[in-house]
Design a protein around this motif. Structure first.
Motif, mmCIF file in Angstrom:
data_model
loop_
_atom_site.group_PDB
_atom_site.id
_atom_site.type_symbol
_atom_site.label_atom_id
_atom_site.label_comp_id
_atom_site.label_asym_id
_atom_site.label_seq_id
_atom_site.Cartn_x
_atom_site.Cartn_y
_atom_site.Cartn_z
ATOM 1 N N ALA A 1 0.497 -1.028 0.250
ATOM 2 C CA ALA A 1 0.249 0.053 -0.176
ATOM 3 C C ALA A 1 1.020 1.073 -0.358
ATOM 4 O O ALA A 1 1.784 1.862 0.708
ATOM 5 C CB ALA A 1 -0.957 0.113 1.225
ATOM 6 N N ASP A 2 0.877 2.038 -0.625
ATOM 7 C CA ASP A 2 2.166 3.462 -1.292
ATOM 8 C C ASP A 2 0.996 4.643 -1.298
ATOM 9 O O ASP A 2 1.576 5.514 -1.817
ATOM 10 C CB ASP A 2 2.271 2.741 -2.376
ATOM 11 N N GLY A 3 -0.162 4.292 -1.700
ATOM 12 C CA GLY A 3 -0.822 5.928 -2.113
ATOM 13 C C GLY A 3 -0.788 6.560 -2.727
ATOM 14 O O GLY A 3 0.000 7.463 -3.062
ATOM 15 N N HIS A 4 -0.200 5.945 -4.063
ATOM 16 C CA HIS A 4 0.272 6.000 -5.670
ATOM 17 C C HIS A 4 1.601 7.092 -5.405
ATOM 18 O O HIS A 4 1.617 7.812 -6.529
ATOM 19 C CB HIS A 4 -1.026 6.877 -6.244
ATOM 20 N N SER A 5 2.561 7.147 -4.450
ATOM 21 C CA SER A 5 3.417 7.216 -4.799
ATOM 22 C C SER A 5 4.646 6.812 -5.674
ATOM 23 O O SER A 5 5.143 7.457 -6.189
ATOM 24 C CB SER A 5 4.341 6.869 -3.144
ATOM 25 N N GLU A 6 4.422 5.666 -6.427
ATOM 26 C CA GLU A 6 4.578 5.423 -7.360
ATOM 27 C C GLU A 6 3.721 5.577 -8.615
ATOM 28 O O GLU A 6 3.446 4.878 -8.657
ATOM 29 C CB GLU A 6 5.499 3.931 -7.589
ATOM 30 N N ASN A 7 3.992 7.105 -9.338
ATOM 31 C CA ASN A 7 3.009 7.172 -10.639
ATOM 32 C C ASN A 7 2.905 6.079 -11.521
ATOM 33 O O ASN A 7 1.572 6.219 -11.739
ATOM 34 C CB ASN A 7 3.538 8.206 -10.304
ATOM 35 N N HIS A 8 3.641 5.393 -11.441
ATOM 36 C CA HIS A 8 3.720 4.777 -12.438
ATOM 37 C C HIS A 8 3.199 3.243 -12.536
ATOM 38 O O HIS A 8 3.436 1.993 -13.907
ATOM 39 C CB HIS A 8 4.834 4.625 -13.752
ATOM 40 N N ALA B 1 -4.903 -0.797 -11.786
ATOM 41 C CA ALA B 1 -3.679 -2.193 -12.905
ATOM 42 C C ALA B 1 -4.414 -2.185 -13.828
ATOM 43 O O ALA B 1 -3.652 -1.975 -15.244
ATOM 44 C CB ALA B 1 -3.801 -3.158 -12.337
ATOM 45 N N LEU B 2 -5.621 -1.957 -14.250
ATOM 46 C CA LEU B 2 -6.269 -1.784 -15.959
ATOM 47 C C LEU B 2 -5.654 -0.049 -16.465
ATOM 48 O O LEU B 2 -5.808 -1.002 -17.879
ATOM 49 C CB LEU B 2 -7.970 -2.050 -15.265
ATOM 50 N N ALA B 3 -6.036 0.949 -15.670
ATOM 51 C CA ALA B 3 -5.860 1.327 -16.857
ATOM 52 C C ALA B 3 -4.052 1.794 -16.957
ATOM 53 O O ALA B 3 -3.805 2.585 -18.125
ATOM 54 C CB ALA B 3 -6.364 2.729 -15.173
ATOM 55 N N CYS B 4 -2.936 0.705 -16.350
ATOM 56 C CA CYS B 4 -2.302 0.818 -16.926
ATOM 57 C C CYS B 4 -1.645 -0.174 -18.050
ATOM 58 O O CYS B 4 -1.559 0.474 -19.151
ATOM 59 C CB CYS B 4 -0.681 -0.139 -15.700
ATOM 60 N N LEU B 5 -2.638 -0.798 -17.795
ATOM 61 C CA LEU B 5 -2.846 -1.695 -18.863
ATOM 62 C C LEU B 5 -3.240 -1.178 -20.380
ATOM 63 O O LEU B 5 -2.600 -0.545 -21.667
ATOM 64 C CB LEU B 5 -3.057 -3.631 -18.893
ATOM 65 N N LYS B 6 -4.402 -0.478 -19.914
ATOM 66 C CA LYS B 6 -5.052 0.737 -20.899
ATOM 67 C C LYS B 6 -4.384 0.986 -21.366
ATOM 68 O O LYS B 6 -3.718 1.914 -22.855
ATOM 69 C CB LYS B 6 -6.401 0.614 -19.604
ATOM 70 N N ARG B 7 -3.332 2.494 -20.787
ATOM 71 C CA ARG B 7 -2.245 3.465 -20.964
ATOM 72 C C ARG B 7 -1.228 2.101 -22.073
ATOM 73 O O ARG B 7 -0.489 3.443 -22.657
ATOM 74 C CB ARG B 7 -2.131 3.861 -20.179
ATOM 75 N N GLN B 8 -0.895 1.412 -22.640
ATOM 76 C CA GLN B 8 -0.066 0.662 -22.946
ATOM 77 C C GLN B 8 -0.435 0.225 -24.494
ATOM 78 O O GLN B 8 -0.603 -0.065 -25.065
ATOM 79 C CB GLN B 8 0.190 -1.013 -22.818
ATOM 80 N N GLY B 9 -2.522 0.839 -24.479
ATOM 81 C CA GLY B 9 -3.364 -0.015 -26.210
ATOM 82 C C GLY B 9 -4.012 -1.161 -25.006
ATOM 83 O O GLY B 9 -4.916 -2.206 -26.412
ATOM 84 N N GLY B 10 -4.147 -2.168 -24.172
ATOM 85 C CA GLY B 10 -4.864 -2.812 -23.642
ATOM 86 C C GLY B 10 -4.130 -4.100 -24.249
ATOM 87 O O GLY B 10 -3.245 -4.749 -24.604
ATOM 88 N N LEU B 11 -5.175 -5.257 -24.088
ATOM 89 C CA LEU B 11 -5.448 -6.656 -24.296
ATOM 90 C C LEU B 11 -4.689 -6.805 -25.348
ATOM 91 O O LEU B 11 -3.993 -7.397 -25.786
ATOM 92 C CB LEU B 11 -6.308 -7.376 -24.025
ATOM 93 N N ASP B 12 -4.975 -5.936 -26.113
ATOM 94 C CA ASP B 12 -4.382 -6.175 -28.076
ATOM 95 C C ASP B 12 -2.733 -6.131 -28.075
ATOM 96 O O ASP B 12 -2.255 -6.456 -29.408
ATOM 97 C CB ASP B 12 -5.203 -4.942 -29.095
ATOM 98 N N HIS B 13 -2.483 -5.363 -27.100
ATOM 99 C CA HIS B 13 -0.687 -5.413 -27.346
ATOM 100 C C HIS B 13 -0.136 -6.689 -26.028
ATOM 101 O O HIS B 13 1.589 -6.279 -26.128
ATOM 102 C CB HIS B 13 -0.400 -3.321 -26.679
ATOM 103 N N CYS B 14 -0.662 -7.620 -26.079
ATOM 104 C CA CYS B 14 -0.189 -8.291 -25.104
ATOM 105 C C CYS B 14 -0.721 -9.646 -25.635
ATOM 106 O O CYS B 14 -0.924 -10.071 -27.102
ATOM 107 C CB CYS B 14 -1.044 -8.543 -24.036
ATOM 108 N N SER B 15 0.642 -10.316 -25.364
ATOM 109 C CA SER B 15 0.538 -11.972 -26.224
ATOM 110 C C SER B 15 -0.337 -13.017 -24.988
ATOM 111 O O SER B 15 0.486 -12.665 -23.365
ATOM 112 C CB SER B 15 1.762 -12.600 -26.670
#
Length: 356
Positions: A178-185, A289-303
């Motif tokens: 738990a970090d209160g969003h101290s690590e932004n990325h 977690a879902l927002a981080c993935l979305k910023r990468q292009g979502g599941l379409d950018h995964c394997s």
């Protein structure tokens, strides 16, 4: 005379755990009392955004815990934000499958009863309330029947309430933060780990009693939806090392089948897998977690990859599988028992500090 432990046949929670749950509801007021002395709200209402904040439930309790510690306690479990351990490097970022971040166990005389209750509050606030009983079962199974807190330890980095702080709880098959969003990325405050050896070190086919195998069942359903050519592409001969969850960026050459090659229906089922993966944790961490993935292009950018080796019972229900994107790795290693390594961010340049 040794005290016997009774088990509830409906929920598989020991009587001690059930008493602990009721005690939690009664003694949560102890945390509130300490919070009142520091003018802090106990459990602030979750905000409608994709990240925890310093005023989120767990983070608020971390501040209360920190303020309750005496100097001798702080010397053992509190560290500077950038503290580096000689063996584990930047300690707040370390993740492993079975480790203690500090020596004092939660349910020891190192902590007062009030502090133990506060730590329990933090633990409950980090996870999905619907998963509380399942996490207790996992911890009990993986520590020889010991109750929560006997074989877990915690650490605090930075100064809770400031811009940079983090709480970490560890034990066998558990690293949560738990970090209160101290690590932004990063999501979850950094890499996390969960696992379960429900029926012994070498689990049987189907992982009977394993609280996390439903995730594996959902992933295998996606595999069954693939046609022959897709299955051949998704199935990989050999697993990587279990702690190999560092980010590889846009040019990573991810194993398995690109999600872009799945049909609409197959993608819909894979989305259900993704939601099942984040489900055990609090809403704020799920959303982040879902927002981080979305910023990468979502599941379409995964394997999506399944691994032939380590197939328990040789039944072709694949116990080991992995979803990977530029800054997203969710590695489900199910043999000899379940180990799951999670590393999620919105920036592939975030370094990994993992040890198998």
């Amino acid at each position: 005379m040794e005290k016997k432990t009774r088990v509830c046949p409906d929920c598989e929670v020991t009587q001690e755990h059930e008493l602990g749950r009721r005690e939690f509801l009664k003694t949560v007021g102890a945390t509130a009392a300490v919070a009142a002395t520091t003018s802090l709200p106990l459990f602030a209402t979750a905000r409608a955004h994709a990240a925890a904040t310093p005023k989120s439930a767990a983070e608020t309790a971390v501040k209360v815990l920190f303020d309750s510690l005496n100097e001798a306690q702080k010397k053992q479990i509190c560290f500077d934000w950038d503290y580096k351990n000689p063996k584990r490097g930047l300690l707040r970022t370390h993740v492993s499958n079975n480790w203690q971040i500090t020596k004092p166990q939660i349910l020891s005389d190192f902590y007062t009863k009030e502090q133990q209750t506060i730590i329990h509050d933090i633990f409950r606030a980090i996870i999905n309330p619907e998963w509380y009983v399942r996490f207790l079962k996992q911890l009990r199974d993986d520590t020889g029947g010991k109750q929560w807190g006997v074989s877990q330890s915690v650490a605090i980095f930075g100064a809770p309430g400031s811009e940079k702080f983090e709480f970490v709880l560890t034990g066998r098959h558990m690293t949560i933060r738990a970090d209160g969003h101290s690590e932004n990325h990063v999501a979850f405050g950094g890499p996390i780990f969960y696992g379960h050896a429900a029926s012994g070190f070498n689990e049987k086919p189907g992982h009977p009693g394993n609280v996390f195998w439903e995730q594996g069942r959902k992933a295998n359903f996606v595999y069954q939806l693939l046609d022959g050519k897709q299955q051949a592409q998704a199935l990989v001969a050999t697993r990587p090392d279990e702690a190999a969850v560092a980010f590889r960026g846009d040019k990573g050459g991810f194993p398995g089948i690109p999600v872009t090659e799945l049909t609409h229906d197959q993608k819909a089922e894979l989305q259900k897998v993704l939601l099942a993966l984040v489900e055990p944790y609090r809403k704020e961490d799920q959303e982040e977690a879902l927002a981080c993935l979305k910023r990468q292009g979502g599941l379409d950018h995964c394997s999506l990859a399944f691994y032939k080796d380590g197939d328990i019972g040789d039944d072709k229900e694949w116990d080991n599988w992995r979803i990977e994107g530029p800054a997203f790795v969710w590695y489900f290693r199910g043999e000899p028992h379940v180990h799951v390594w999670v590393n999620v961010a919105d920036d592939p340049n975030i370094a990994l500090n993992a040890q198998g």
